[in-house]
Write an enzyme that holds these catalytic residues in place. Structure first.
Site, mmCIF file in Angstrom:
data_model
loop_
_atom_site.group_PDB
_atom_site.id
_atom_site.type_symbol
_atom_site.label_atom_id
_atom_site.label_comp_id
_atom_site.label_asym_id
_atom_site.label_seq_id
_atom_site.Cartn_x
_atom_site.Cartn_y
_atom_site.Cartn_z
ATOM 1 N N THR A 107 25.335 40.928 10.860
ATOM 2 C CA THR A 107 25.610 40.493 9.497
ATOM 3 C C THR A 107 26.245 41.661 8.764
ATOM 4 O O THR A 107 25.618 42.696 8.578
ATOM 5 C CB THR A 107 24.309 40.066 8.793
ATOM 6 O OG1 THR A 107 23.772 38.948 9.492
ATOM 7 C CG2 THR A 107 24.579 39.663 7.351
ATOM 8 N N LYS A 142 26.658 33.227 5.929
ATOM 9 C CA LYS A 142 25.494 34.045 6.289
ATOM 10 C C LYS A 142 24.941 34.779 5.073
ATOM 11 O O LYS A 142 23.718 34.855 4.866
ATOM 12 C CB LYS A 142 25.884 35.064 7.373
ATOM 13 C CG LYS A 142 24.731 35.952 7.863
ATOM 14 C CD LYS A 142 23.644 35.153 8.558
ATOM 15 C CE LYS A 142 22.283 35.825 8.597
ATOM 16 N NZ LYS A 142 22.125 36.868 9.573
ATOM 17 N N LYS A 158 20.079 45.353 2.502
ATOM 18 C CA LYS A 158 21.508 45.467 2.826
ATOM 19 C C LYS A 158 22.220 44.135 2.582
ATOM 20 O O LYS A 158 23.267 44.077 1.928
ATOM 21 C CB LYS A 158 21.630 45.856 4.306
ATOM 22 C CG LYS A 158 23.018 46.044 4.827
ATOM 23 C CD LYS A 158 23.056 45.892 6.352
ATOM 24 C CE LYS A 158 22.715 44.465 6.756
ATOM 25 N NZ LYS A 158 23.049 44.080 8.146
#
Lengths: 285, 285, 285, 285
Positions: free
Chosen positions: A95, A170, A238
């Protein structure tokens, strides 16, 4: 078909194992070799550099923590871009920031190789069981080439169109999971502070229409003081940062996301390596 | 057993209907009589004041919008406190500020009557179907007296202890529902703004572990641009305000709640009477 | 010494004018030529491309809106990087993302030219009066070369060290101004909504220790419904975005900044071109 | 004229001292007698209860921490309401929730006494120097009766109209001070985290238009790690809570206030008794 797999952390090792068990000829690379031990014992060959891995593999799969790690194995000396060549396929399961995904695609294209960004849904256990959901965007042909491999690691693989569409989905997915869980856990910690038994409150909430496997899995662990990492706090931070960055680029009003991102920043020093559900502790201290 | 029911809005009319159909002798009061029409047609007697209602009833049930409405039917001239007497039971189904619930209990106690705060879980449809969950706190004896009546309007009735424990649980419950749904809808609006099809994104998210009937019910309506009121925006704002007020009293750190409460304040002028899921529109304009 | 000045908006035109009046030989470039009219009338020479400007100038000064605009005049075809050569000095007065400033420095260095990032403090009026404060970081020698020119446009020029130190200070400065003013205006709008005269409240607040020229200047205009642009709303949004991005990179907990950034995103569609003090209207609608 | 002064904390002792020095006949009450020592040494008479104090005084002045403390000296057994009588004047200098001020006025009116809410601007040092600003609302006649006394403790006393207008202004004032300072300190802590010297950054900011005595006083102490209490963290938290509560009642959109209120809740356990500028430490840990 030779598959090279870069990145053998919680997620990557589960995925690589499933591919190996399915009979693929596997080359693996990881910054610290010890994480490759089990795979090597079972027949995978360790490569000393990503460059070497890309020479030997038809499909180069990466599952890494963040953009920095992706850059290190591709752009740095002995990175896989050095040996990447026409006809090969690079699949990035990591990701990453959607803008980086666009950059990586360009670098792969320059080598006349094919590119797929393929972030996955699911954490540790689905990775081990081969039950991830794969979101892919990029070269349609590459997606077809990967069909067999994807079947071994996922229950579903979707082709969504051009890069960075899969990264976008995502990012939204992780945002929705993180922010709604954080909101829920904030409520439970609040319940505790005003003198209610959080387990009783959870049982009531969980008997209603909001009941879902994700909250149940996370909350039960929280109530047992179990913060073993399935999806690390720092990784969720993140991803929240990626989401907020994209939101800023598109001028999207996202105050809940912004608030939750700050909570995660507040807890990062203490909880980085724990499960992301450790966000509960920030409310309960 | 005579039941007096005060407050015939979306929730109250469903509940009163179920009690009437179950054979209870029903007295009803509502500020505007027209909402009592169907009940009267089916045999309920309309009282011209809450005071009259309390004279004729053994159980005085209230289901009102907010504290102001509760005060009006109890403390104002011709309120039920004027005629309340020993042995009667007051049950407040309304979601109110926990501190008000403590006040109301005191006023009821002064009349030697019994008191239960009994906020319910579930909105329009469970109210109509008699499938609410009742959270009760207060006089244990009153809870037992109400058992039969509660069975007709709920699938479950729980006794939680002293006032305002049930109000506290209700406040946390509504906070958890509102904040997690808001977080989720913010994510979908974000998806739309960055060029994704929100329905596609919802289908992906909803195929995962976070899938639940509540999000599904709300999101499907949102995607169909259907904001018919099941739980009104202004009522949810009110409940978020109660939660934040209790959080402030207990010094609970609740940044997600605080952020969501502001979003609801921002939208109150435009969306007060719509369903609370209209919060989506604040992100999508 | 020939100075080339790129970017003749609110700030740049004031600065270029002061340099021209001080006797420098001026070359100017702007995307739309009409903004250069007054300067040309007074003796500045218009260049048709940044490339041409850099050929003719010793010092290349830029004052542009954002990173995109900076990239356009430097990296695009006919950008100044094409003709930049050894010994020349590039000074970027624009407020840009610190990471971009590092990138630009690299590109300038490759041409063996010198680089200074020199964001300025002060808006329209100080720019016109030559009373800006210049924050510089980069090549010390370049700073010395620019001393004369800087004196004509500023009341103070500071050398802070390596890139991106000046950008960092500028980002913090704008954050502090924007967030504290937003907080203050939110309070005044709140006062108005609860029935107080905002002017009376401002007079009381402004008679106390928090009184300052910035709040006074901005609030007086707000109370006169005057939102003529001194520092545009969209530029302040951009700078808040830079701040939040740096905060995320360094994992700084900045919940006030995050909240204010969302307010600015909420108002961007309506208020982009107005003064940043139009944030008041978002509270007062 | 006999003045009774209740509450001899940081603020109250400074005010009572100035009144005593000006020749008023002073009666004082404080929960812990030791804080009255200096005043008693200088001629003030200590009363053992607020009731006794109100018997002996024409003007009853209160300067207390919060609503709870105000209720204790007025409504509790031996509170001043017991002996309050026609013609006396009650002045509440405490910063309280505006709704409580309305309640207190009612209780005073029932005794046929006069009431003024008179929150003050300024903290420790202005209280000692007699340089507060007094914001008054309530009985105009009472305000005139108090003119002499107010002159001894303030540089300015303003009559604003009906209760709770002065409380409202005070709430907005404290909100504006707290939120803008918090925003500013958040910026300085951010500067430190990204490697800048916060003192250098402060000097730059403080040389600009936002420079003001309040920020300067607070920041200099913060940079010297001096958090001696001038205005306590917990008192500021209380006032932020009042502001947010009023904002909720009036449906005012106040996201900055909401965010800052959460920061203060987060720090309350650690910093309650320190100066409110200790909010800096929450950003800098």
């Amino acid at each position: 078909m030779n598959i090279g797999f870069i990145g053998l952390g919680i997620m990557g090792s589960g995925m690589a194992n499933n591919l190996l068990k399915s009979g693929f000829n596997m080359y693996v690379f990881n910054r610290t070799r010890e994480k490759a031990k089990e795979l090597e014992d079972n027949g995978a060959k360790f490569c000393s550099t990503p460059k070497e891995l890309a020479e030997k593999s038809d499909l180069i799969f990466m599952m890494l923590t963040d953009v920095r790690a992706c850059r290190a194995v591709s752009e740095d000396k002995d990175g896989f871009l050095e040996s990447l060549s026409k006809g090969k396929v690079v699949v990035n399961f990591s990701t990453v920031h959607p803008n980086y995904s666009l950059e990586l695609r360009e670098m792969v294209k320059e080598k006349e190789a094919m590119f797929l960004e393929s972030p996955v849904l699911g954490s540790k256990i689905p990775a081990q069981k081969g039950e991830l959901v794969i979101l892919s965007a990029g070269d349609k042909e590459a997606f077809e080439i990967c069909t067999d491999a994807f079947e071994k690691i996922s229950k579903k693989a979707m082709y969504l169109g051009d890069v960075p569409k899969a990264s976008y989905v995502k990012v939204v997915n992780n945002e929705a999971f993180a922010t709604s869980l954080t909101a829920y856990l904030e409520g439970l910690a609040f319940a505790k502070k005003i003198g209610l038994d959080p387990e009783m409150v959870f049982n009531i909430l969980n008997s209603g229409a909001l009941s879902n496997p994700y909250f149940e899995f996370k909350v039960k662990k929280v109530l047992n003081d179990d913060f073993e990492t399935h999806f690390s706090f720092e990784n969720m931070k993140k991803d929240l940062g990626y989401a907020l960055s994209v939101a800023d680029e598109f001028k999207c009003y996202c105050p809940t996301l912004a608030a939750v991102n700050e909570i995660f920043k507040k807890g990062l020093n203490k909880h980085a390596k724990e499960d992301m559900s450790a966000v509960y502790k920030i409310f309960d201290e």
